[in-house]
Enzyme design. Sequence first.
Site, PDB file in Angstrom:
ATOM      1  N   HIS A 165     125.261 -49.591  40.287  1.00  0.00           N
ATOM      2  CA  HIS A 165     124.707 -48.951  41.492  1.00  0.00           C
ATOM      3  C   HIS A 165     123.318 -49.498  41.839  1.00  0.00           C
ATOM      4  CE1 HIS A 165     127.793 -45.816  42.165  1.00  0.00           C
ATOM      5  NE2 HIS A 165     127.978 -45.914  40.865  1.00  0.00           N
ATOM      6  N   GLU A 193     129.887 -45.685  36.400  1.00  0.00           N
ATOM      7  CA  GLU A 193     130.643 -46.637  37.225  1.00  0.00           C
ATOM      8  C   GLU A 193     130.098 -48.066  37.160  1.00  0.00           C
ATOM      9  OE1 GLU A 193     132.344 -43.588  40.551  1.00  0.00           O
ATOM     10  OE2 GLU A 193     130.425 -44.506  40.995  1.00  0.00           O
ATOM     11  N   ASP A 217     120.463 -46.148  44.817  1.00  0.00           N
ATOM     12  CA  ASP A 217     121.879 -46.530  44.728  1.00  0.00           C
ATOM     13  C   ASP A 217     122.059 -47.810  45.525  1.00  0.00           C
ATOM     14  OD1 ASP A 217     124.808 -46.402  44.484  1.00  0.00           O
ATOM     15  OD2 ASP A 217     124.441 -44.350  43.843  1.00  0.00           O
TER      16      ASP A 217
HETATM   17  C1  ACM Z   1     129.238 -40.104  39.916  1.00  0.00           C
HETATM   18  O1  ACM Z   1     129.805 -39.302  40.691  1.00  0.00           O
HETATM   19  N1  ACM Z   1     129.452 -41.408  40.039  1.00  0.00           N
HETATM   20  C2  ACM Z   1     128.355 -39.639  38.859  1.00  0.00           C
END
Ligand code: ACM
Length: 766
Positions: free
Chosen positions: A290, A350, A202
């Site tokens: 991410h 995201e 991440d």
């Molecule tokens: C997530 O909680 N962004 C999968």
Amino acid sequence: MIAFAKKLTPFKLVILLVCASVTSNAQDATKFPLIPYPNQLVMGSGSFIITSKTPIVIAKEFGREALELNNILQRGLGKPLLLSKVNKSHAIKLIYDASITASETYTLNITQNEVVIRAKDGAGVFHAVETIRQLLPVSVETGMLHKQLTLPAVAIQDQPAYEWRGMHLDVSRHFFSVSYLKKFIDRMALYKMNKLHLHLTDDQGWRIEIKKYPKLTEEGAWRTFNNQDSSCMKRAKDNPDFIIDKEHIIQRGGKTLYGGFYTQQEMKGIVAYATAKHIDIIPEIDMPGHMMAAINSYPFLTCNGENKWGTLFTKPICPCNETTFEFAQNVFSEIMDIFPSKYIHIGGDEVDRTDWGKSDACKALMEREGIKDLPALQSYFINRMEKFFNSKGRKLIGWDEIIEGGISPTAIVMYWRTWVPQAPVKAVKNGNTVIMTPGEPLYFDNQADQYSIYKVYHFNPIPQVLNAEEAKSIIGAQANIWTEQIPSERRADYMYMPRMTALAELLWTNKQDKYDSYLERLVQQYSRMDALKINYRLPDLPNLLNEYAFTDEGKLSITSPLKSLTLRYTTDGTLPDVKSPVLPYPLIIKKTELVKVAAFTPTGTRGDVYSLNYTQQHMLGAVKINPPKAGLACTYYKAYFKETALMKDAKADSVFVSDKIEVPATVKAPSFGITYKGYIDVPADGIYSFYLTCDDGGVLNVGPNVVVNNDGNHSAQERSGQIALKMGAHPFKLDFIEGGGGFTLKLKYSVNGSAPQDVPADWFKN
Ligand code: ACM
């Protein structure tokens, strides 16, 4: 009915029928504190005695499971048992049974003469072994030596309701050691969970060695302390579980750095460890968003070389350059060499796609490929990666955003966005297999409260609108643990235990009528968790409010939820500790004061601290309303508010009257606020309690008093308060705000200690 039912002899069937009619849930719960509870359990008579002379007779298929059983028994007996390939009497027998068709399925028959496990696969035998483990005394877990071990006679037939019984752990935001992952795997196995999803990368850290791109871990696995770390450090002042694990802090180049990573060798060891326990590890390399930790070292991955935060998320890698695909495929090739799992997770959540829209490379690609918009461009990336995964014999999993721009029906969708309830339905209708991990109630990084276990146990993985055929596409569920605020093993334990046991029983047993029995069995499981040194969240102190009112004297009467716990309290505002006085039953309160109460384990671990505000009040006199009109006068604001108070300066969008505290079905805006204003007309004098559950914030005022303050942006949580009211009407105002992501709003009341219930509609006036 599963195939092995045919194998019951008439004698066993008689026992089954007789015992089934006399054994109540409660008796089973006491005698067989198994979690998850087996599909069928019939109590026999007597018991089977295991000594170090008892042989284990094994079919050749089940050598590994026999070793697992032997490890457990050796802890209690001090020596391993003899493993035998030939039949013996008074033995524990692991028998291959081809007539059992379903995977992970087993029968376990314990009589005075033998223990017989039958299964078709190793997973079935392994689950039977874990059932045996839970039937053995807890002291076996601590390595206490016994001359003999006793198993109660029982006949069990068992199989899982769902094939995906998952736990996720984010090892990027905070890192967890190899030894903790092994502990985590052990606990999953104990409760028959079978999928461990590791969120390995991440923005905040890359945690798996990739030999072709060494900087991913040389640089990307380390960071200076970030705002998540400083938040943990702040919280550590009141709770040592927030102390950042020192094991993961190093000094390098004159800097203090936090991080760590798993070498490929270490991870292969973890995979082998999990495989022996029939747990599949699913790696997630989250892209195209991410990816900040990777882009820091390999800036060619972005469209414009920039690596920074956008409005909400970091800038993603660029799906319009071939070099990105080369990188992604190289990384996943190494990942596939480490992880044999059929499933590989690509993330896909995201993504801030704005830079893609500005990139010449993307404009050209979209033109060339006929890609109509940016979500479709993300789908282009995911679809190409899926083809690559498939070419290696693997299946792609992605978070539910991957369906936004269209997706191939062979990808597996992991649903998480509670506020997009159509996403799993859309995925199923598109032909995709779906795994359910909705934030509510399955994000175990959300603070647990007294309702969490109930909500997990009663969660239905199947969306109601699906028919029976479509429901088959939902292969199970998973709890996710995001670790921004989980910097230590103790905090991680606290967040997922005991909630995981409720999920385990939901996904394995799936019988809601077992909930009361489950709660009884859970009480017994706590001693096993103590023996395993699990820092589980202590059970809630029952029926407490946040704010109390009294007129002459208040009485605080709390019964400890577990015999082993001691309740202690303070009234000077400090947090209770092991030296604080023990809470009397009842504690008499004669003046306005703050009582802080917490439970302590025998080793001094403190449970959640309850802050109970006691306020001495005069009964509030009623007011006259002339003429009273039915319902509350409500004002709707279509805007985003961080706190309820900000509504007073906002422009109202519409007004309406309502005799219920609920959000009208016509409200579709993601962010809004509503005020409910008028009078509450109570039928008798009394101490009234109000319980306000909201997501996001809410504040309840009665007369001049703030009775419940549940303000701010947060997930659904209940807060409660009391007020002393004389019979008649009292000014009433409830402010509610929703910031985005789905709302909850519930108001209940009780009077003089009655059970909480809805406020009758005819109490509301304006
Ligand atoms: C997530 O909680 N962004 C999968």
